[in-house]
Motif scaffolding. Structure first.
Motif, PDB file in Angstrom:
ATOM      1  N   ALA A 280       8.646  15.623   0.573  1.00  0.00           N
ATOM      2  CA  ALA A 280       8.200  15.237   1.863  1.00  0.00           C
ATOM      3  C   ALA A 280       6.747  14.942   1.884  1.00  0.00           C
ATOM      4  CB  ALA A 280       8.339  16.703   2.721  1.00  0.00           C
ATOM      5  N   ASN A 281       5.997  15.307   1.092  1.00  0.00           N
ATOM      6  CA  ASN A 281       4.505  14.888   0.981  1.00  0.00           C
ATOM      7  C   ASN A 281       4.610  13.333   0.502  1.00  0.00           C
ATOM      8  OD1 ASN A 281       3.444  17.256   1.763  1.00  0.00           O
ATOM      9  ND2 ASN A 281       3.171  17.909  -0.486  1.00  0.00           N
ATOM     10  N   ILE A 282       5.479  12.843  -0.446  1.00  0.00           N
ATOM     11  CA  ILE A 282       5.800  11.590  -0.778  1.00  0.00           C
ATOM     12  C   ILE A 282       6.012  10.701   0.320  1.00  0.00           C
ATOM     13  CG2 ILE A 282       7.112   9.951  -2.318  1.00  0.00           C
ATOM     14  CD1 ILE A 282       7.030  12.358  -4.479  1.00  0.00           C
ATOM     15  N   ALA A 283       7.094  11.304   1.061  1.00  0.00           N
ATOM     16  CA  ALA A 283       7.455  10.263   1.959  1.00  0.00           C
ATOM     17  C   ALA A 283       6.300  10.266   3.296  1.00  0.00           C
ATOM     18  CB  ALA A 283       8.366  11.148   2.934  1.00  0.00           C
ATOM     19  N   GLN A 284       5.431  11.244   3.437  1.00  0.00           N
ATOM     20  CA  GLN A 284       4.334  11.243   4.535  1.00  0.00           C
ATOM     21  C   GLN A 284       3.249  10.515   3.793  1.00  0.00           C
ATOM     22  OE1 GLN A 284       2.355  14.895   5.016  1.00  0.00           O
ATOM     23  NE2 GLN A 284       1.386  14.349   6.887  1.00  0.00           N
ATOM     24  N   THR A 285       3.077  10.338   2.588  1.00  0.00           N
ATOM     25  CA  THR A 285       1.882   9.602   1.980  1.00  0.00           C
ATOM     26  C   THR A 285       2.647   8.119   2.107  1.00  0.00           C
ATOM     27  OG1 THR A 285       1.521  11.395   0.336  1.00  0.00           O
ATOM     28  CG2 THR A 285       1.062   9.022  -0.340  1.00  0.00           C
ATOM     29  N   GLY A 286       3.600   7.695   1.966  1.00  0.00           N
ATOM     30  CA  GLY A 286       4.229   6.672   2.177  1.00  0.00           C
ATOM     31  C   GLY A 286       4.120   5.814   3.457  1.00  0.00           C
ATOM     32  N   LEU A 287       4.167   6.635   4.431  1.00  0.00           N
ATOM     33  CA  LEU A 287       4.162   6.459   5.891  1.00  0.00           C
ATOM     34  C   LEU A 287       2.930   6.218   6.289  1.00  0.00           C
ATOM     35  CD1 LEU A 287       7.107   8.570   7.291  1.00  0.00           C
ATOM     36  CD2 LEU A 287       6.963   6.114   7.114  1.00  0.00           C
ATOM     37  N   GLN A 288       1.882   6.758   5.833  1.00  0.00           N
ATOM     38  CA  GLN A 288       0.182   6.728   6.100  1.00  0.00           C
ATOM     39  C   GLN A 288      -0.173   5.044   6.292  1.00  0.00           C
ATOM     40  OE1 GLN A 288      -1.669   9.167   3.569  1.00  0.00           O
ATOM     41  NE2 GLN A 288      -1.389  11.003   4.875  1.00  0.00           N
ATOM     42  N   PRO A 289      -0.113   4.337   5.348  1.00  0.00           N
ATOM     43  CA  PRO A 289      -0.371   3.051   5.598  1.00  0.00           C
ATOM     44  C   PRO A 289       0.260   2.083   6.716  1.00  0.00           C
ATOM     45  CG  PRO A 289      -0.066   3.339   3.215  1.00  0.00           C
ATOM     46  CD  PRO A 289       0.601   4.412   3.865  1.00  0.00           C
ATOM     47  N   LEU A 290       1.540   2.424   6.569  1.00  0.00           N
ATOM     48  CA  LEU A 290       2.484   1.775   7.968  1.00  0.00           C
ATOM     49  C   LEU A 290       1.850   2.161   9.249  1.00  0.00           C
ATOM     50  CD1 LEU A 290       6.057   2.285   6.200  1.00  0.00           C
ATOM     51  CD2 LEU A 290       4.208   0.249   6.262  1.00  0.00           C
ATOM     52  N   HIS A 291       1.768   3.663   9.447  1.00  0.00           N
ATOM     53  CA  HIS A 291       1.090   4.176  10.505  1.00  0.00           C
ATOM     54  C   HIS A 291       0.017   3.713  10.966  1.00  0.00           C
ATOM     55  CE1 HIS A 291      -0.847   7.325  12.941  1.00  0.00           C
ATOM     56  NE2 HIS A 291       0.047   7.461  13.634  1.00  0.00           N
ATOM     57  N   ALA A 292      -0.988   3.481  10.047  1.00  0.00           N
ATOM     58  CA  ALA A 292      -2.430   3.185  10.191  1.00  0.00           C
ATOM     59  C   ALA A 292      -2.608   1.602  10.663  1.00  0.00           C
ATOM     60  CB  ALA A 292      -3.386   3.048   9.121  1.00  0.00           C
ATOM     61  N   ARG A 293      -1.616   0.823  10.146  1.00  0.00           N
ATOM     62  CA  ARG A 293      -1.414  -0.528  10.611  1.00  0.00           C
ATOM     63  C   ARG A 293      -0.657  -0.640  12.034  1.00  0.00           C
ATOM     64  NH1 ARG A 293      -2.670  -4.956   6.540  1.00  0.00           N
ATOM     65  NH2 ARG A 293      -3.427  -3.439   4.728  1.00  0.00           N
ATOM     66  N   ALA A 294       0.110   0.147  12.159  1.00  0.00           N
ATOM     67  CA  ALA A 294       0.793  -0.135  13.402  1.00  0.00           C
ATOM     68  C   ALA A 294      -0.075   0.639  14.531  1.00  0.00           C
ATOM     69  CB  ALA A 294       2.012   0.924  13.412  1.00  0.00           C
ATOM     70  N   THR A 295      -0.813   1.595  14.397  1.00  0.00           N
ATOM     71  CA  THR A 295      -1.741   2.057  15.285  1.00  0.00           C
ATOM     72  C   THR A 295      -2.830   0.887  15.486  1.00  0.00           C
ATOM     73  OG1 THR A 295      -1.315   4.548  14.712  1.00  0.00           O
ATOM     74  CG2 THR A 295      -3.288   4.257  15.991  1.00  0.00           C
TER      75      THR A 295
ATOM     76  N   GLU B 145       0.998  -1.276  -0.054  1.00  0.00           N
ATOM     77  CA  GLU B 145       0.077   0.016   0.025  1.00  0.00           C
ATOM     78  C   GLU B 145       0.786   1.202   0.029  1.00  0.00           C
ATOM     79  OE1 GLU B 145      -2.745   0.089   3.151  1.00  0.00           O
ATOM     80  OE2 GLU B 145      -3.385  -2.082   2.667  1.00  0.00           O
ATOM     81  N   SER B 146       1.974   1.318   0.791  1.00  0.00           N
ATOM     82  CA  SER B 146       2.896   2.244   1.114  1.00  0.00           C
ATOM     83  C   SER B 146       3.605   2.795  -0.581  1.00  0.00           C
ATOM     84  CB  SER B 146       3.982   2.175   1.977  1.00  0.00           C
ATOM     85  OG  SER B 146       4.751   3.152   2.044  1.00  0.00           O
ATOM     86  N   ALA B 147       4.062   1.769  -1.168  1.00  0.00           N
ATOM     87  CA  ALA B 147       4.641   1.869  -2.414  1.00  0.00           C
ATOM     88  C   ALA B 147       3.714   2.182  -3.547  1.00  0.00           C
ATOM     89  CB  ALA B 147       5.327   0.546  -2.861  1.00  0.00           C
ATOM     90  N   HIS B 148       2.401   1.774  -3.521  1.00  0.00           N
ATOM     91  CA  HIS B 148       1.534   2.177  -4.445  1.00  0.00           C
ATOM     92  C   HIS B 148       1.117   3.759  -4.225  1.00  0.00           C
ATOM     93  CE1 HIS B 148      -2.952   2.663  -5.778  1.00  0.00           C
ATOM     94  NE2 HIS B 148      -2.132   2.123  -6.769  1.00  0.00           N
ATOM     95  N   ALA B 149       0.748   4.072  -2.827  1.00  0.00           N
ATOM     96  CA  ALA B 149       0.647   5.431  -2.658  1.00  0.00           C
ATOM     97  C   ALA B 149       1.646   6.380  -2.945  1.00  0.00           C
ATOM     98  CB  ALA B 149       0.109   5.734  -1.089  1.00  0.00           C
ATOM     99  N   MET B 150       2.887   6.202  -2.988  1.00  0.00           N
ATOM    100  CA  MET B 150       4.173   6.959  -3.112  1.00  0.00           C
ATOM    101  C   MET B 150       4.324   7.003  -4.758  1.00  0.00           C
ATOM    102  SD  MET B 150       6.877   6.108  -0.210  1.00  0.00           S
ATOM    103  CE  MET B 150       7.720   5.018  -0.971  1.00  0.00           C
ATOM    104  N   ALA B 151       3.939   5.710  -5.376  1.00  0.00           N
ATOM    105  CA  ALA B 151       4.065   5.749  -6.992  1.00  0.00           C
ATOM    106  C   ALA B 151       2.838   6.659  -7.261  1.00  0.00           C
ATOM    107  CB  ALA B 151       3.958   4.417  -7.545  1.00  0.00           C
ATOM    108  N   ILE B 152       1.655   6.647  -6.860  1.00  0.00           N
ATOM    109  CA  ILE B 152       0.875   7.580  -7.566  1.00  0.00           C
ATOM    110  C   ILE B 152       1.269   9.054  -7.115  1.00  0.00           C
ATOM    111  CG2 ILE B 152      -1.748   8.437  -6.942  1.00  0.00           C
ATOM    112  CD1 ILE B 152      -2.269   5.462  -6.590  1.00  0.00           C
ATOM    113  N   ARG B 153       1.573   9.398  -5.909  1.00  0.00           N
ATOM    114  CA  ARG B 153       2.148  10.750  -5.821  1.00  0.00           C
ATOM    115  C   ARG B 153       3.144  11.418  -6.532  1.00  0.00           C
ATOM    116  NH1 ARG B 153       1.874  15.213  -5.471  1.00  0.00           N
ATOM    117  NH2 ARG B 153       2.560  16.625  -4.023  1.00  0.00           N
ATOM    118  N   MET B 154       4.150  10.331  -6.683  1.00  0.00           N
ATOM    119  CA  MET B 154       5.082  10.487  -7.641  1.00  0.00           C
ATOM    120  C   MET B 154       4.899  10.854  -9.021  1.00  0.00           C
ATOM    121  SD  MET B 154       8.310   8.090  -6.219  1.00  0.00           S
ATOM    122  CE  MET B 154       9.479   8.538  -7.398  1.00  0.00           C
TER     123      MET B 154
END
Length: 137
Positions: A113-128, A43-52
């Motif tokens: 920075a937005n790409i990095a934040q976008t990539g961290l969102q799925p990881l953060h959601a799962r961890a939380t 999910e993270s890679a997909h979100a970052m690819a779209i943002r890129m």
């Protein structure tokens, strides 16, 4: 980060307590852990690819805009009627070029920075979510 630390601590302790023969419940949790990591990273890679992809469009737009501004300023220099006017237009060309370049770099850094934040969102959601779920066990 704190949610990740909680989850890692819980799962590490669970693995240590399970030893070489984990229960079915432990094996289910360990399988879930592996599957969730793969899903979150996908999910993270997909979100970052779209943002890129949208970043590429922004970068192209900025480049074209700078090119047009530079061309207009060069035309002003070329069409100057006097040495004084030419100097003024050259000064404007240099100032605009430096300003536009700094603005473009700032926007580029913000996009990264937005790409990095976008990539961290799925990881953060799962961890939380895992921290909340594992807290109940």
């Amino acid at each position: 980060m704190s949610a990740s630390a909680q989850v890692i601590g819980h799962r590490t302790a669970r693995m240590a307590m399970a030893g070489p023969a984990p229960s079915q419940r432990d094996r289910n949790e360990f399988n879930l852990m592996s599957r969730e990591k793969i899903e979150a990273l996908t999910e993270s890679a997909h979100a970052m690819a779209i943002r890129m992809m949208s970043m590429h469009q922004e970068t192209a737009r900025l480049a074209i805009q700078q090119m047009l501004n530079g061309a207009a300023n060069l035309m002003s220099v070329a069409s100057s009627n006097s040495l004084h006017q030419s100097g003024h237009h050259q000064n404007k060309l240099a100032q605009d070029t430096m300003h536009d370049s700094a603005k473009a770099m700032s926007q580029f850094n913000t996009s990264l920075a937005n790409i990095a934040q976008t990539g961290l969102q799925p990881l953060h959601a799962r961890a939380t979510a895992n921290a909340k779920r594992l807290k109940k066990l």
